[in-house]
Design a protein around this motif. Structure first.
Motif, PDB file in Angstrom:
ATOM      1  N   ARG A  11       0.786  -1.233   0.000  1.00  0.00           N
ATOM      2  CA  ARG A  11       0.000   0.000   0.000  1.00  0.00           C
ATOM      3  C   ARG A  11       0.822   1.289   0.000  1.00  0.00           C
ATOM      4  NH1 ARG A  11      -3.916  -1.624  -2.274  1.00  0.00           N
ATOM      5  NH2 ARG A  11      -5.211   0.053  -1.481  1.00  0.00           N
ATOM      6  N   VAL A  12       1.984   1.262  -0.637  1.00  0.00           N
ATOM      7  CA  VAL A  12       2.823   2.457  -0.718  1.00  0.00           C
ATOM      8  C   VAL A  12       2.089   3.584  -1.432  1.00  0.00           C
ATOM      9  CG1 VAL A  12       4.946   3.409  -1.727  1.00  0.00           C
ATOM     10  CG2 VAL A  12       5.015   1.249  -0.490  1.00  0.00           C
ATOM     11  N   GLY A  13       1.312   3.253  -2.451  1.00  0.00           N
ATOM     12  CA  GLY A  13       0.552   4.285  -3.164  1.00  0.00           C
ATOM     13  C   GLY A  13      -0.393   5.034  -2.245  1.00  0.00           C
ATOM     14  N   GLY A  41       6.162   2.442 -11.459  1.00  0.00           N
ATOM     15  CA  GLY A  41       4.880   2.996 -11.020  1.00  0.00           C
ATOM     16  C   GLY A  41       5.023   3.907  -9.815  1.00  0.00           C
ATOM     17  N   VAL A  42       5.872   3.531  -8.867  1.00  0.00           N
ATOM     18  CA  VAL A  42       6.107   4.365  -7.694  1.00  0.00           C
ATOM     19  C   VAL A  42       6.781   5.670  -8.114  1.00  0.00           C
ATOM     20  CG1 VAL A  42       7.373   4.549  -5.507  1.00  0.00           C
ATOM     21  CG2 VAL A  42       6.131   2.445  -6.063  1.00  0.00           C
ATOM     22  N   SER A  43       7.749   5.587  -9.000  1.00  0.00           N
ATOM     23  CA  SER A  43       8.420   6.804  -9.482  1.00  0.00           C
ATOM     24  C   SER A  43       7.435   7.742 -10.180  1.00  0.00           C
ATOM     25  CB  SER A  43       9.559   6.443 -10.431  1.00  0.00           C
ATOM     26  OG  SER A  43      10.571   5.761  -9.729  1.00  0.00           O
ATOM     27  N   GLU A  44       6.557   7.177 -11.001  1.00  0.00           N
ATOM     28  CA  GLU A  44       5.541   7.994 -11.677  1.00  0.00           C
ATOM     29  C   GLU A  44       4.616   8.663 -10.668  1.00  0.00           C
ATOM     30  OE1 GLU A  44       3.427   5.637 -14.558  1.00  0.00           O
ATOM     31  OE2 GLU A  44       5.296   5.047 -15.572  1.00  0.00           O
ATOM     32  N   LEU A  45       4.210   7.910  -9.646  1.00  0.00           N
ATOM     33  CA  LEU A  45       3.318   8.464  -8.635  1.00  0.00           C
ATOM     34  C   LEU A  45       4.014   9.566  -7.837  1.00  0.00           C
ATOM     35  CD1 LEU A  45       0.513   8.368  -7.395  1.00  0.00           C
ATOM     36  CD2 LEU A  45       1.328   6.527  -5.879  1.00  0.00           C
ATOM     37  N   LEU A  46       5.284   9.372  -7.527  1.00  0.00           N
ATOM     38  CA  LEU A  46       6.036  10.418  -6.824  1.00  0.00           C
ATOM     39  C   LEU A  46       6.048  11.705  -7.630  1.00  0.00           C
ATOM     40  CD1 LEU A  46       9.116   8.427  -5.465  1.00  0.00           C
ATOM     41  CD2 LEU A  46       7.226   9.412  -4.138  1.00  0.00           C
ATOM     42  N   GLU A  47       6.269  11.575  -8.925  1.00  0.00           N
ATOM     43  CA  GLU A  47       6.286  12.757  -9.795  1.00  0.00           C
ATOM     44  C   GLU A  47       4.904  13.392  -9.876  1.00  0.00           C
ATOM     45  OE1 GLU A  47       7.447  13.926 -14.358  1.00  0.00           O
ATOM     46  OE2 GLU A  47       8.481  12.244 -13.387  1.00  0.00           O
ATOM     47  N   GLU A  48       3.887  12.560 -10.062  1.00  0.00           N
ATOM     48  CA  GLU A  48       2.504  13.054 -10.165  1.00  0.00           C
ATOM     49  C   GLU A  48       2.090  13.810  -8.903  1.00  0.00           C
ATOM     50  OE1 GLU A  48      -1.813  10.922  -9.781  1.00  0.00           O
ATOM     51  OE2 GLU A  48      -0.383   9.988 -11.163  1.00  0.00           O
ATOM     52  N   LEU A  49       2.492  13.304  -7.725  1.00  0.00           N
ATOM     53  CA  LEU A  49       2.098  13.917  -6.462  1.00  0.00           C
ATOM     54  C   LEU A  49       3.082  14.987  -5.995  1.00  0.00           C
ATOM     55  CD1 LEU A  49       0.979  10.682  -4.565  1.00  0.00           C
ATOM     56  CD2 LEU A  49      -0.497  12.404  -5.649  1.00  0.00           C
TER      57      LEU A  49
END
Length: 177
Positions: A11-13, A41-49
């Protein structure tokens, strides 16, 4: 801190979404130790957020490096949803450090003493994480107390000597057909 083999059920997201939803996303930093099943996916989410500065991904590290990281951390997030039916060696490591922790209220984790962990409900995961982070920021004392109680639970209920004795007793019993 989050550590271990980190797949979607860790649940890191949701944790990242909770951090991004804080009034000041810079209140916390997150260190991730271990193998990320979906690092892209985690890298993309970090950038998105917009959390690239708040999150450090360390990858797999030695046991010594991980131990130092746990002893230096303020809070561990040890979520599992869906649970795979497992108990958690990670939780025992966390408790060995008297580190406060947040766990999902499911499976083995749901039976942990409520005064030794902070519970996160699967249905309200992001909201619960955000509330815990804000509460921790406002007053760490209850969380530090929970970490100490967790250590006491581990020492009382998860002693290696008791485990070894159980294995020896099991090995000495005759096999049943």
């Amino acid at each position: 801190v989050v550590f271990g083999f980190i797949s979607g059920n860790r649940r890191v997201g949701s944790l990242l979404h909770a951090m991004a939803a804080l009034p000041d996303p810079g209140l916390f930093t997150l260190d991730i130790y271990g193998t990320l099943a979906d690092s892209a996916g985690v890298s993309e989410l970090l950038e998105e957020l917009g959390l690239q500065r708040q999150v450090r991904i360390h990858g797999f590290v030695s046991a010594e490096t991980l131990a130092a990281a746990l002893h230096g951390a303020h809070l561990a997030v040890n979520l599992r949803f869906p649970t795979m039916g497992e108990a958690s060696a990670s939780q025992l490591y966390i408790w060995a450090c008297a580190l406060p922790s947040l766990v999902t209220r499911t499976g083995w984790y749901a039976d942990l003493p409520g005064d030794a962990v902070g519970f996160v409900n699967p249905e309200t995961e992001v909201e619960d994480l955000r509330a815990h982070l804000l509460a921790f920021h406002a007053d760490q004392a209850p969380y530090l107390d929970a970490g100490r109680r967790g250590r006491a639970v581990a020492e009382a209920q998860h002693r290696p000597a008791d485990y070894a004795e159980g294995l020896l007793r099991s090995a000495a019993e005759p096999a049943t057909p």
